[in-house]
Motif scaffolding. Structure first.
Motif, PDB file in Angstrom:
ATOM      1  N   VAL A 227      -6.327   1.323   8.599  1.00 25.58           N
ATOM      2  CA  VAL A 227      -5.145   0.960   8.094  1.00 25.58           C
ATOM      3  C   VAL A 227      -4.215  -0.122   8.821  1.00 25.58           C
ATOM      4  CG1 VAL A 227      -4.941   3.040   6.569  1.00 25.58           C
ATOM      5  CG2 VAL A 227      -4.063   2.919   8.870  1.00 25.58           C
ATOM      6  N   ARG A 228      -4.834  -0.889   9.785  1.00 23.00           N
ATOM      7  CA  ARG A 228      -4.218  -1.554  10.616  1.00 23.00           C
ATOM      8  C   ARG A 228      -3.580  -2.568  10.145  1.00 23.00           C
ATOM      9  NH1 ARG A 228      -8.340  -0.789  15.619  1.00 23.00           N
ATOM     10  NH2 ARG A 228      -7.422   1.355  16.307  1.00 23.00           N
ATOM     11  N   GLY A 229      -2.475  -3.306  10.480  1.00 27.68           N
ATOM     12  CA  GLY A 229      -1.618  -4.141   9.702  1.00 27.68           C
ATOM     13  C   GLY A 229      -0.718  -3.856   8.417  1.00 27.68           C
ATOM     14  N   MET A 230      -0.572  -2.412   8.483  1.00 27.39           N
ATOM     15  CA  MET A 230       0.382  -1.648   7.405  1.00 27.39           C
ATOM     16  C   MET A 230       1.689  -1.469   8.158  1.00 27.39           C
ATOM     17  SD  MET A 230      -2.672   0.098   4.979  1.00 27.39           S
ATOM     18  CE  MET A 230      -1.302   1.103   4.445  1.00 27.39           C
ATOM     19  N   HIS A 231       1.741  -1.724   9.458  1.00 20.95           N
ATOM     20  CA  HIS A 231       3.110  -1.432  10.101  1.00 20.95           C
ATOM     21  C   HIS A 231       3.092   0.308  10.475  1.00 20.95           C
ATOM     22  CE1 HIS A 231       4.597  -5.387   9.335  1.00 20.95           C
ATOM     23  NE2 HIS A 231       4.165  -5.097   8.115  1.00 20.95           N
ATOM     24  N   VAL A 232       2.008   0.802  10.436  1.00 26.31           N
ATOM     25  CA  VAL A 232       1.934   2.203  11.039  1.00 26.31           C
ATOM     26  C   VAL A 232       2.432   2.378  12.516  1.00 26.31           C
ATOM     27  CG1 VAL A 232       0.457   4.337  11.478  1.00 26.31           C
ATOM     28  CG2 VAL A 232       0.203   2.875   9.336  1.00 26.31           C
ATOM     29  N   GLY A 233       1.734   1.300  13.299  1.00 29.85           N
ATOM     30  CA  GLY A 233       2.208   1.167  14.743  1.00 29.85           C
ATOM     31  C   GLY A 233       3.844   1.178  14.762  1.00 29.85           C
ATOM     32  N   ARG A 234       4.336   0.231  14.133  1.00 31.26           N
ATOM     33  CA  ARG A 234       5.800  -0.029  14.240  1.00 31.26           C
ATOM     34  C   ARG A 234       6.271   1.305  13.792  1.00 31.26           C
ATOM     35  NH1 ARG A 234       9.676  -4.352  13.787  1.00 31.26           N
ATOM     36  NH2 ARG A 234       7.751  -5.677  13.778  1.00 31.26           N
ATOM     37  N   SER A 235       6.284   1.950  12.666  1.00 32.93           N
ATOM     38  CA  SER A 235       6.544   3.105  12.282  1.00 32.93           C
ATOM     39  C   SER A 235       6.682   4.223  13.327  1.00 32.93           C
ATOM     40  CB  SER A 235       5.974   3.504  10.920  1.00 32.93           C
ATOM     41  OG  SER A 235       6.208   2.840   9.863  1.00 32.93           O
TER      42      SER A 235
ATOM     43  N   PRO B  47       5.974  15.856  23.111  1.00 33.65           N
ATOM     44  CA  PRO B  47       5.896  15.803  21.720  1.00 33.65           C
ATOM     45  C   PRO B  47       4.681  14.755  21.130  1.00 33.65           C
ATOM     46  CG  PRO B  47       7.867  14.644  22.239  1.00 33.65           C
ATOM     47  CD  PRO B  47       7.130  15.231  23.413  1.00 33.65           C
ATOM     48  N   ILE B  48       4.157  15.398  19.995  1.00 35.35           N
ATOM     49  CA  ILE B  48       3.204  14.372  19.379  1.00 35.35           C
ATOM     50  C   ILE B  48       3.783  14.064  17.666  1.00 35.35           C
ATOM     51  CG2 ILE B  48       0.782  14.264  18.411  1.00 35.35           C
ATOM     52  CD1 ILE B  48       0.026  16.291  20.740  1.00 35.35           C
ATOM     53  N   PHE B  49       3.943  13.056  17.512  1.00 38.96           N
ATOM     54  CA  PHE B  49       4.148  12.676  16.069  1.00 38.96           C
ATOM     55  C   PHE B  49       3.030  11.886  15.483  1.00 38.96           C
ATOM     56  CE2 PHE B  49       7.854  12.189  18.897  1.00 38.96           C
ATOM     57  CZ  PHE B  49       8.832  13.090  18.361  1.00 38.96           C
ATOM     58  N   VAL B  50       2.956  12.165  14.374  1.00 36.04           N
ATOM     59  CA  VAL B  50       1.990  11.410  13.313  1.00 36.04           C
ATOM     60  C   VAL B  50       2.617  10.721  11.951  1.00 36.04           C
ATOM     61  CG1 VAL B  50       0.215  13.100  13.814  1.00 36.04           C
ATOM     62  CG2 VAL B  50       1.747  13.479  11.775  1.00 36.04           C
ATOM     63  N   CYS B  51       2.046   9.697  11.925  1.00 36.27           N
ATOM     64  CA  CYS B  51       2.465   8.821  10.648  1.00 36.27           C
ATOM     65  C   CYS B  51       1.412   9.264   9.608  1.00 36.27           C
ATOM     66  CB  CYS B  51       2.300   7.449  10.788  1.00 36.27           C
ATOM     67  SG  CYS B  51       2.929   6.463   9.445  1.00 36.27           S
ATOM     68  N   VAL B  52       1.881   9.713   8.363  1.00 38.16           N
ATOM     69  CA  VAL B  52       1.047  10.162   7.452  1.00 38.16           C
ATOM     70  C   VAL B  52       1.472   9.405   6.118  1.00 38.16           C
ATOM     71  CG1 VAL B  52       0.773  12.447   8.104  1.00 38.16           C
ATOM     72  CG2 VAL B  52       2.524  12.083   6.965  1.00 38.16           C
ATOM     73  N   ASP B  53       0.510   9.322   4.888  1.00 36.19           N
ATOM     74  CA  ASP B  53       0.835   8.739   3.668  1.00 36.19           C
ATOM     75  C   ASP B  53       1.317   9.764   2.632  1.00 36.19           C
ATOM     76  OD1 ASP B  53      -1.330  10.068   2.551  1.00 36.19           O
ATOM     77  OD2 ASP B  53      -2.598   8.470   2.749  1.00 36.19           O
TER      78      ASP B  53
ATOM     79  N   ALA C 297       0.746  -1.084   0.133  1.00 38.20           N
ATOM     80  CA  ALA C 297      -0.131  -0.035   0.194  1.00 38.20           C
ATOM     81  C   ALA C 297       0.825   1.231  -0.110  1.00 38.20           C
ATOM     82  CB  ALA C 297      -0.954  -0.082   1.229  1.00 38.20           C
ATOM     83  N   LYS C 298       0.384   2.326   0.491  1.00 40.56           N
ATOM     84  CA  LYS C 298       0.941   3.763   0.266  1.00 40.56           C
ATOM     85  C   LYS C 298       2.139   3.848   0.857  1.00 40.56           C
ATOM     86  CE  LYS C 298      -3.659   5.358   0.213  1.00 40.56           C
ATOM     87  NZ  LYS C 298      -4.883   6.325   0.825  1.00 40.56           N
ATOM     88  N   ARG C 299       2.962   4.837   0.634  1.00 42.26           N
ATOM     89  CA  ARG C 299       4.233   5.027   1.144  1.00 42.26           C
ATOM     90  C   ARG C 299       3.793   6.072   2.448  1.00 42.26           C
ATOM     91  NH1 ARG C 299       8.377   3.920  -0.535  1.00 42.26           N
ATOM     92  NH2 ARG C 299       9.782   4.347  -2.283  1.00 42.26           N
ATOM     93  N   MET C 300       4.644   5.956   3.526  1.00 44.78           N
ATOM     94  CA  MET C 300       4.345   6.745   4.623  1.00 44.78           C
ATOM     95  C   MET C 300       5.512   7.137   5.385  1.00 44.78           C
ATOM     96  SD  MET C 300       3.072   3.707   6.984  1.00 44.78           S
ATOM     97  CE  MET C 300       3.656   1.925   6.914  1.00 44.78           C
ATOM     98  N   HIS C 301       5.339   8.123   6.199  1.00 44.71           N
ATOM     99  CA  HIS C 301       6.565   8.863   6.978  1.00 44.71           C
ATOM    100  C   HIS C 301       5.969   9.219   8.382  1.00 44.71           C
ATOM    101  CE1 HIS C 301       5.470  12.343   4.911  1.00 44.71           C
ATOM    102  NE2 HIS C 301       6.004  13.207   6.033  1.00 44.71           N
ATOM    103  N   VAL C 302       6.808   9.511   9.210  1.00 52.36           N
ATOM    104  CA  VAL C 302       6.478   9.951  10.589  1.00 52.36           C
ATOM    105  C   VAL C 302       7.225  11.471  10.648  1.00 52.36           C
ATOM    106  CG1 VAL C 302       6.816   9.663  12.870  1.00 52.36           C
ATOM    107  CG2 VAL C 302       6.419   7.715  11.507  1.00 52.36           C
ATOM    108  N   ARG C 303       6.164  12.389  11.323  1.00 50.08           N
ATOM    109  CA  ARG C 303       6.646  13.734  11.359  1.00 50.08           C
ATOM    110  C   ARG C 303       5.961  14.024  12.667  1.00 50.08           C
ATOM    111  NH1 ARG C 303       2.081  16.415  10.337  1.00 50.08           N
ATOM    112  NH2 ARG C 303       0.794  16.019   8.509  1.00 50.08           N
TER     113      ARG C 303
END
Length: 165
Positions: free
Chosen positions: A109-117, A64-70, A7-13
């Motif tokens: 989007v659970r199961g897409m490794h967002v939590g791990r990221s 600090p609050i971080f978010v994972c976005v696509d 699925a989609k590319r994602m990053h954390v900021r």
């Protein structure tokens, strides 16, 4: 980063003002998980912060609050942290802890490794900023969360017990 399902590319900021509405939506998801486990303690549906309180936290380096976005900057999950300091004493070493107050992955989007990221980003942040450790609490009955954190390498620091009267 691409998910295991292609699925989609994602990053954390760091979280920004434009993320507030989505964070508030996910705060309700977290609340409802806790409400399902402990309706004697958690009302539902609700959030622990309102928009004004959340906006005030966005630039606070002590929380600090971080978010994972696509790739379209759509929010996939968040992680709230708090800096905790144990002062040096005769009994204890002085340390700085990065406490994870809340982590939520959008149920869509659970199961897409967002939590791990998100979790790995926080570990990197803690290492770069010379924290001694990263801690969090998991409510009894939240077995999926407990499995996830153990899979990430976390171990018991202490166990809090209760007897409801």
């Amino acid at each position: 980063m691409t998910s295991a399902r292609g699925a989609k590319r994602m990053h954390v900021r760091r979280a920004q003002e434009r993320d507030v509405d989505d964070i508030l939506r996910l705060l309700v998801e977290v609340n409802m998980v806790h409400h399902a486990i402990r309706p004697d303690l958690f009302k539902g549906p609700a959030t622990k912060y309102d928009a004004r309180e959340l906006l005030a936290k966005l630039d606070d380096d002590k929380e600090p609050i971080f978010v994972c976005v696509d790739e379209n900057d759509a929010l996939l999950g968040y992680i709230f942290c708090q800096v905790e300091v144990t002062e040096e004493s005769e009994l204890r070493h002085g340390i700085r802890t990065l406490y994870i107050d809340d982590l939520c992955v959008d149920e869509r989007v659970r199961g897409m490794h967002v939590g791990r990221s998100l979790y790995e980003h926080v570990l990197d942040y803690a290492r770069r900023n010379r924290f001694h450790n990263v801690t969090l609490h998991v409510w009894g009955g939240n077995d999926a969360a407990l499995r996830f954190y153990r899979k990430m390498g976390m171990t018991d620091q202490f166990i809090c017990l209760e007897q409801v009267l």
